[in-house]
Design a protein around this motif. Structure first.
Motif, PDB file in Angstrom:
ATOM      1  N   PHE A   1      -7.842   9.166  -0.027  1.00 55.49           N
ATOM      2  CA  PHE A   1      -7.574  10.276   0.885  1.00 55.49           C
ATOM      3  C   PHE A   1      -6.267  11.002   0.596  1.00 55.49           C
ATOM      4  O   PHE A   1      -6.031  12.082   1.134  1.00 55.49           O
ATOM      5  CB  PHE A   1      -7.598   9.808   2.349  1.00 55.49           C
ATOM      6  CG  PHE A   1      -6.359   9.058   2.784  1.00 55.49           C
ATOM      7  CD1 PHE A   1      -5.291   9.739   3.353  1.00 55.49           C
ATOM      8  CD2 PHE A   1      -6.270   7.688   2.637  1.00 55.49           C
ATOM      9  CE1 PHE A   1      -4.152   9.056   3.761  1.00 55.49           C
ATOM     10  CE2 PHE A   1      -5.145   7.000   3.042  1.00 55.49           C
ATOM     11  CZ  PHE A   1      -4.074   7.683   3.601  1.00 55.49           C
ATOM     12  N   ALA A   2      -5.394  10.436  -0.248  1.00 54.17           N
ATOM     13  CA  ALA A   2      -4.106  11.067  -0.584  1.00 54.17           C
ATOM     14  C   ALA A   2      -3.897  10.991  -2.090  1.00 54.17           C
ATOM     15  O   ALA A   2      -3.116  10.170  -2.580  1.00 54.17           O
ATOM     16  CB  ALA A   2      -2.968  10.374   0.168  1.00 54.17           C
ATOM     17  N   PRO A   3      -4.597  11.840  -2.846  1.00 54.11           N
ATOM     18  CA  PRO A   3      -4.643  11.670  -4.301  1.00 54.11           C
ATOM     19  C   PRO A   3      -3.464  12.208  -5.084  1.00 54.11           C
ATOM     20  O   PRO A   3      -3.331  11.911  -6.279  1.00 54.11           O
ATOM     21  CB  PRO A   3      -5.915  12.432  -4.681  1.00 54.11           C
ATOM     22  CG  PRO A   3      -6.008  13.518  -3.650  1.00 54.11           C
ATOM     23  CD  PRO A   3      -5.507  12.901  -2.371  1.00 54.11           C
ATOM     24  N   ALA A   4      -2.582  12.976  -4.482  1.00 54.62           N
ATOM     25  CA  ALA A   4      -1.652  13.816  -5.235  1.00 54.62           C
ATOM     26  C   ALA A   4      -0.779  13.056  -6.227  1.00 54.62           C
ATOM     27  O   ALA A   4      -0.596  13.488  -7.366  1.00 54.62           O
ATOM     28  CB  ALA A   4      -0.778  14.613  -4.271  1.00 54.62           C
TER      29      ALA A   4
ATOM     30  N   LEU B   1       0.837  -1.186   0.000  1.00 52.86           N
ATOM     31  CA  LEU B   1       0.000   0.000   0.000  1.00 52.86           C
ATOM     32  C   LEU B   1       0.873   1.237   0.000  1.00 52.86           C
ATOM     33  O   LEU B   1       1.966   1.224   0.561  1.00 52.86           O
ATOM     34  CB  LEU B   1      -0.894   0.026   1.241  1.00 52.86           C
ATOM     35  CG  LEU B   1      -2.173  -0.809   1.209  1.00 52.86           C
ATOM     36  CD1 LEU B   1      -1.902  -2.271   0.916  1.00 52.86           C
ATOM     37  CD2 LEU B   1      -2.927  -0.673   2.521  1.00 52.86           C
ATOM     38  N   GLY B   2       0.386   2.296  -0.605  1.00 52.55           N
ATOM     39  CA  GLY B   2       1.175   3.512  -0.588  1.00 52.55           C
ATOM     40  C   GLY B   2       0.446   4.695  -1.185  1.00 52.55           C
ATOM     41  O   GLY B   2      -0.649   4.560  -1.749  1.00 52.55           O
ATOM     42  N   SER B   3       1.078   5.852  -1.052  1.00 50.80           N
ATOM     43  CA  SER B   3       0.572   7.077  -1.669  1.00 50.80           C
ATOM     44  C   SER B   3       1.730   7.901  -2.211  1.00 50.80           C
ATOM     45  O   SER B   3       1.621   9.109  -2.375  1.00 50.80           O
ATOM     46  CB  SER B   3      -0.223   7.897  -0.650  1.00 50.80           C
ATOM     47  OG  SER B   3       0.580   8.211   0.482  1.00 50.80           O
ATOM     48  N   SER B   4       2.855   7.223  -2.497  1.00 51.53           N
ATOM     49  CA  SER B   4       4.053   7.925  -2.966  1.00 51.53           C
ATOM     50  C   SER B   4       4.846   7.010  -3.893  1.00 51.53           C
ATOM     51  O   SER B   4       4.493   5.850  -4.104  1.00 51.53           O
ATOM     52  CB  SER B   4       4.929   8.333  -1.785  1.00 51.53           C
ATOM     53  OG  SER B   4       5.490   7.170  -1.170  1.00 51.53           O
ATOM     54  N   MET B   5       5.948   7.529  -4.384  1.00 55.36           N
ATOM     55  CA  MET B   5       6.813   6.741  -5.260  1.00 55.36           C
ATOM     56  C   MET B   5       7.472   5.573  -4.522  1.00 55.36           C
ATOM     57  O   MET B   5       7.757   4.539  -5.127  1.00 55.36           O
ATOM     58  CB  MET B   5       7.900   7.639  -5.861  1.00 55.36           C
ATOM     59  CG  MET B   5       7.391   8.575  -6.913  1.00 55.36           C
ATOM     60  SD  MET B   5       6.722   7.680  -8.350  1.00 55.36           S
ATOM     61  CE  MET B   5       6.242   9.060  -9.371  1.00 55.36           C
TER      62      MET B   5
END
Length: 329
Positions: A189-192, A166-170
């Motif tokens: 919740f962290a779409p950027a 799982l993640g929201s970054s590179m």
């Protein structure tokens, strides 16, 4: 296009209710999702959050498993730096022994808490640095190829519980690609970083024993109702709850006070979190989810049904499943 649909259950504790009622609601939501053909339900590890009842993730999965029959259940995710890999292997090995072929294990490296809570968890602030090594150690226990001499996970050894990063970054994208694991992006919740992270994952993916081709799960919010006005009213209530949970400092605030928080700056943060939200009638939700799946280049959408009432979430499951039936057929 074919879109696999799953559910992310945040096990919310609504204002004025209890953890017991929240857990009962999670059972009802999983049963409704199973009835309507969703692939899986995942629960996320959070600590010291008065509005979320999924802190003991494996215990909640076990309870829901006893009240469902077919739907896959798992963590979305376990924050691995909070635990030893052996402990998680034993927990999810036990779940796999109880519910064979139904258990997933999503892994994150975020603390899921603040610094005081990290202390209370006895977590080393540097433990996230060893996340890649911990994932490999955990994988070794579950596949029966322990990386720690003389130590096996019992239950767990040879269970082959599938792992997801799982993640929201590179960072998560590159790790999932390097290990040949499925990648789940927290775009609900962290779409950027959604699009560049998914592109990096697909470009750098290396096949593994678990997975031959890249597989992307993207998180998305859904507020579905019989009328658009009802859906918008539900979303307004969700935004108030988020404002209170994030900025209310544990206070029992009224709707009017929540609206003041939203007007004073919380609204910008909340709106950013909810960037990827399918809102409205079934037809509107269908169009939004199809467009989001293309944007995310996703194989599967994991849906956080956003409503402050159980009835609203259950109805949204039905409406979304009906709307997407022609897409997933």
């Amino acid at each position: 296009m074919s879109i696999t649909l799953s559910v992310l259950d945040l096990a919310p504790i609504p204002r004025g209710e209890t953890a017991s009622s929240a857990i009962a609601s999670s059972v009802a939501l999983a049963q409704r999702a199973e009835e309507h053909g969703f692939q899986r339900v995942w629960y996320a590890e959070h600590h010291n959050m008065p509005t979320i009842a999924s802190s003991a993730t494996s215990v909640l999965i076990s309870h829901v498993g006893a009240h469902t029959e077919r739907i896959r259940l798992g963590a979305g995710g376990v924050m691995l730096p909070n635990h030893s890999p052996l402990t998680i292997a034993e927990q999810f090995g036990t779940l796999e022994a109880m519910y064979p072929g139904r258990i997933d294990l999503g892994l994150g490296r975020a603390p899921g808490s603040d610094q005081n809570t990290m202390y209370a968890l006895r977590r080393d602030p540097m433990s996230a640095d060893s996340f890649p090594q911990d994932v490999l150690e955990l994988q070794g226990y579950l596949t029966g190829n322990s990386r720690v001499r003389g130590v096996d996970a019992i239950p767990g050894k040879g269970s082959n519980v599938p792992l997801y990063v799982l993640g929201s970054s590179m960072f998560g994208a590159q790790l999932a690609a390097a290990l040949g694991l499925p990648y789940a992006f927290a775009s609900h919740f962290a779409p950027a970083m959604l699009e560049p992270a998914v592109a990096t994952y697909r470009a750098e993916f290396k096949p593994s024993a678990q997975l031959a081709e890249p597989y992307v799960i993207a998180g998305v919010n859904v507020v579905a109702a019989d009328t658009e006005d009802d859906a918008r009213e539900q979303l307004a209530a969700v935004k108030r709850n988020l404002a209170i949970g994030l900025f209310g400092r544990g206070q029992a605030l009224t709707d009017e006070q929540a609206d003041q928080l939203l007007a004073q700056g919380a609204g910008q943060h909340v709106n950013s979190m909810l960037t990827h939200t399918a809102l409205g009638t079934p037809a509107q939700v269908k169009d939004s989810l199809e467009a989001f799946a293309r944007t995310a280049n996703a194989d599967e959408l994991i849906v956080a049904f956003q409503s402050t009432s159980l009835e609203g979430r259950l109805r949204a499951v039905e409406l979304t499943a009906g709307a997407m039936a022609s897409v997933t057929a």
